[in-house]
Every structure is written in structure tokens, then in C-alpha cells.
Design a protein around this motif. Structure first.
Motif, short mmCIF file in Angstrom:
data_model
loop_
_atom_site.label_atom_id
_atom_site.label_comp_id
_atom_site.label_asym_id
_atom_site.label_seq_id
_atom_site.Cartn_x
_atom_site.Cartn_y
_atom_site.Cartn_z
N LYS A 5 0.82 -1.21 0.00
CA LYS A 5 0.00 0.00 0.00
C LYS A 5 0.86 1.26 0.00
O LYS A 5 1.79 1.39 0.80
CB LYS A 5 -0.91 0.01 1.24
CG LYS A 5 -2.03 -1.00 1.19
CD LYS A 5 -2.93 -0.86 2.40
CE LYS A 5 -4.04 -1.90 2.37
NZ LYS A 5 -4.90 -1.81 3.58
N ILE A 6 0.50 2.17 -0.90
CA ILE A 6 1.18 3.46 -0.99
C ILE A 6 0.14 4.56 -0.92
O ILE A 6 -0.88 4.50 -1.60
CB ILE A 6 1.97 3.57 -2.31
CG1 ILE A 6 3.09 2.52 -2.34
CG2 ILE A 6 2.55 4.97 -2.48
CD1 ILE A 6 3.86 2.48 -3.64
N LEU A 7 0.37 5.56 -0.06
CA LEU A 7 -0.54 6.69 0.08
C LEU A 7 -0.01 7.87 -0.74
O LEU A 7 1.10 8.34 -0.50
CB LEU A 7 -0.68 7.08 1.56
CG LEU A 7 -1.52 8.33 1.86
CD1 LEU A 7 -2.93 8.18 1.32
CD2 LEU A 7 -1.54 8.60 3.37
N VAL A 8 -0.81 8.31 -1.72
CA VAL A 8 -0.44 9.44 -2.57
C VAL A 8 -1.25 10.66 -2.14
O VAL A 8 -2.48 10.62 -2.13
CB VAL A 8 -0.72 9.13 -4.07
CG1 VAL A 8 -0.40 10.34 -4.93
CG2 VAL A 8 0.10 7.92 -4.52
N VAL A 9 -0.54 11.73 -1.77
CA VAL A 9 -1.20 12.93 -1.23
C VAL A 9 -0.87 14.13 -2.11
O VAL A 9 0.28 14.58 -2.16
CB VAL A 9 -0.75 13.20 0.22
CG1 VAL A 9 -1.62 14.29 0.83
CG2 VAL A 9 -0.78 11.93 1.06
N ASP A 10 -1.88 14.64 -2.81
CA ASP A 10 -1.69 15.78 -3.71
C ASP A 10 -3.04 16.42 -3.94
O ASP A 10 -4.04 15.72 -4.12
CB ASP A 10 -1.08 15.31 -5.05
CG ASP A 10 -0.50 16.46 -5.86
OD1 ASP A 10 -1.23 17.44 -6.11
OD2 ASP A 10 0.68 16.37 -6.23
N ASP A 11 -3.10 17.77 -3.93
CA ASP A 11 -4.40 18.42 -4.12
C ASP A 11 -4.82 18.48 -5.58
O ASP A 11 -5.93 18.89 -5.90
CB ASP A 11 -4.40 19.83 -3.51
CG ASP A 11 -3.33 20.72 -4.11
OD1 ASP A 11 -2.34 20.18 -4.65
OD2 ASP A 11 -3.47 21.96 -4.04
N GLU A 12 -3.93 18.06 -6.49
CA GLU A 12 -4.28 18.02 -7.91
C GLU A 12 -4.73 16.61 -8.29
O GLU A 12 -3.93 15.66 -8.24
CB GLU A 12 -3.08 18.41 -8.77
CG GLU A 12 -2.60 19.84 -8.58
CD GLU A 12 -1.43 20.16 -9.50
OE1 GLU A 12 -1.43 19.68 -10.65
OE2 GLU A 12 -0.52 20.87 -9.05
N SER A 13 -5.99 16.47 -8.66
CA SER A 13 -6.53 15.14 -8.96
C SER A 13 -5.84 14.50 -10.16
O SER A 13 -5.63 13.29 -10.20
CB SER A 13 -8.04 15.22 -9.21
OG SER A 13 -8.32 16.08 -10.29
N ARG A 14 -5.46 15.32 -11.15
CA ARG A 14 -4.78 14.76 -12.33
C ARG A 14 -3.43 14.17 -11.96
O ARG A 14 -3.03 13.14 -12.50
CB ARG A 14 -4.61 15.84 -13.41
CG ARG A 14 -5.89 16.20 -14.14
CD ARG A 14 -5.62 17.11 -15.32
NE ARG A 14 -4.96 18.35 -14.90
CZ ARG A 14 -4.50 19.26 -15.74
NH1 ARG A 14 -4.58 19.06 -17.06
NH2 ARG A 14 -3.93 20.36 -15.30
#
Length: 225
Positions: A5-14
Motif C-alpha cells: 500500500k502506498i498513500l499518494v497525497v496531492d491536491d491536484e486530482s490529475r
């Protein structure tokens, strides 16, 4: 590969979708958060997260704040993504315990390679696990290196350097990055110390020393021929 499992955190959905697509293609399970606060909720709920990919600039807790909070309770690997590439930002990231620092725009394939290398490096610390590459066998628990099943003697830093090279096969590594990861910022001398260690390491590896390629003006890359 197990569904790590990897958590990707970014406010840009693209951006999240781009990273998720490439990671899922490699067999990873990807969780997403659009801001820092949501990221911490997911992180506390799911104890199986193996790595975080954090954007620096986000609403409701930026990447630095998330990193600080995560580091209070966990040593989970963290990759920071940022649109800025200023040295002081990178230094701040490493001081906070960031494992990798990647500036936007970046190649998703390179990001996946870095993720794989970090996870391999973490897993390689498990007792009894060995890393093999082109006839070189590294037993990190025993601090032992064998070339075609014959043990060779390496200094502590030579061993660490070889391990770092093998764990990052195919990735171009700058001298600064090697210093940061092998010498862990406790060395304040000249980057030429790396060239000296590489020269000695190549000599001890014999014919396998050719696996360590020089990238002129930058650093080195370990590649099995």
C-alpha cells in the motif's frame, strides 16, 4: 509482488491519477488524499501503508506538516513532490526525515523506480535477506559480500556504497545524492571522497567493477551488463 500500500497525497486530482495509474501498473495498491488533514486520517486508520508520496504545497496541512506529524510515530518511507527545486527546500526535507525528493515535472517511470528502490532498500534490512546482482551477493545482516560465491573484504563505507548502488540499479545517482544517503549528512567534506571510494570499490570487485558506470559531470549508475 504483494499488494503493497502506498498513500499518494496531492491536491491536484490529475497528478494523483497519473501517479496512481503508474503505480497500480506495477502491482501496488494506491490510497489517495487531496490534502494533508485527510492524509493523516488515512494514515492513522491504515497501519499497513508502506510508503507516502507527499506534495509540498497543499491546503489543510502542507507536506512539511504531514511529514513532521508522521515522523513522530513512524519511520515509513516518504517521497516529497514539489514544484520548487531550491536547495534549502531539499535540505529541509532531508532534515525532517524525507527519503527522496522529486521536483515537478517528473517522469512517472522515474518515480516508480524510486519507489521500488526505497522499498527494496527497506526490505533489504530484514535479517537474513540477501541482494543479488550479476554475480554479486550482499548479505546486509551479516555485512558480507560475495563475488561468484567467493567472499571479498570491504570497508564499512565501501559496503554501504555498494549496497546503495545495487539497491538503486539503473538509476543515475548524483554525487550529492550518494553523500546524502551513504554518508547521511554527517560528512562535510568534498564530494570527491565518493570518487576515491568508487575507485577502491571497483578494484575490489574485479571484473564486476565495470557495473559501476561513471556519468560524467554528475555521478554514477550501477548497471549489470
Amino acid at each position: 509482488m504483494d499488494r503493497i500500500k502506498i498513500l499518494v497525497v496531492d491536491d491536484e486530482s490529475r497528478m494523483r491519477k497519473l501517479v496512481r495509474d503508474f503505480l497500480e501498473r506495477e502491482g501496488f495498491c494506491v490510497l489517495e488524499a487531496s490534502d494533508g488533514a485527510r492524509a493523516m486520517e488515512i494514515f492513522y486508520q491504515d497501519k499497513d501503508i508502506a510508503l507516502l508520496i507527499l506534495d509540498v504545497m497543499m491546503p489543510n496541512m502542507d507536506g512539511w506538516q504531514v511529514c513532521r506529524e508522521v515522523r513522530q510515530t513512524s519511520k515509513v518511507p516518504i517521497i516529497m513532490l514539489t514544484a520548487r527545486s531550491e536547495e534549502r527546500d531539499e535540505l529541509q526535507g532531508f532534515e525532517l526525515g524525507v527519503d527522496e525528493y522529486i521536483s515537478k515535472p517528473f517522469s512517472p517511470k522515474i518515480l516508480v523506480a524510486r519507489v521500488t528502490a526505497i522499498l527494496r532498500r527497506v526490505n533489504a534490512l530484514d535479517a537474513g535477506q540477501t541482494i543479488d546482482a550479476g554475480g554479486i551477493s550482499i548479505d546486509k545482516a551479516a555485512h558480507q559480500v560475495k563475488i561468484d560465491n567467493k567472499e571479498i573484504e570491504l570497508s564499512y563505507k565501501e559496503f554501504e556504497l555498494l549496497s546503495y548502488f545495487v539497491e538503486n540499479q539503473g538509476i543515475a545517482l548524483s554525487r550529492e545524492k550518494i553523500l546524502n544517503n551513504v554518508w547521511n549528512y554527517d560528512y562535510f567534506g568534498d564530494a570527491r571522497t565518493i570518487d576515491t571510494h568508487v575507485k577502491k570499490l571497483r578494484s575490489k570487485l574485479g571484473g564486476k567493477g565495470n557495473y559501476i558506470k561513471t556519468i560524467w559531470g554528475m555521478g554514477y549508475k550501477f548497471e549489470v551488463e
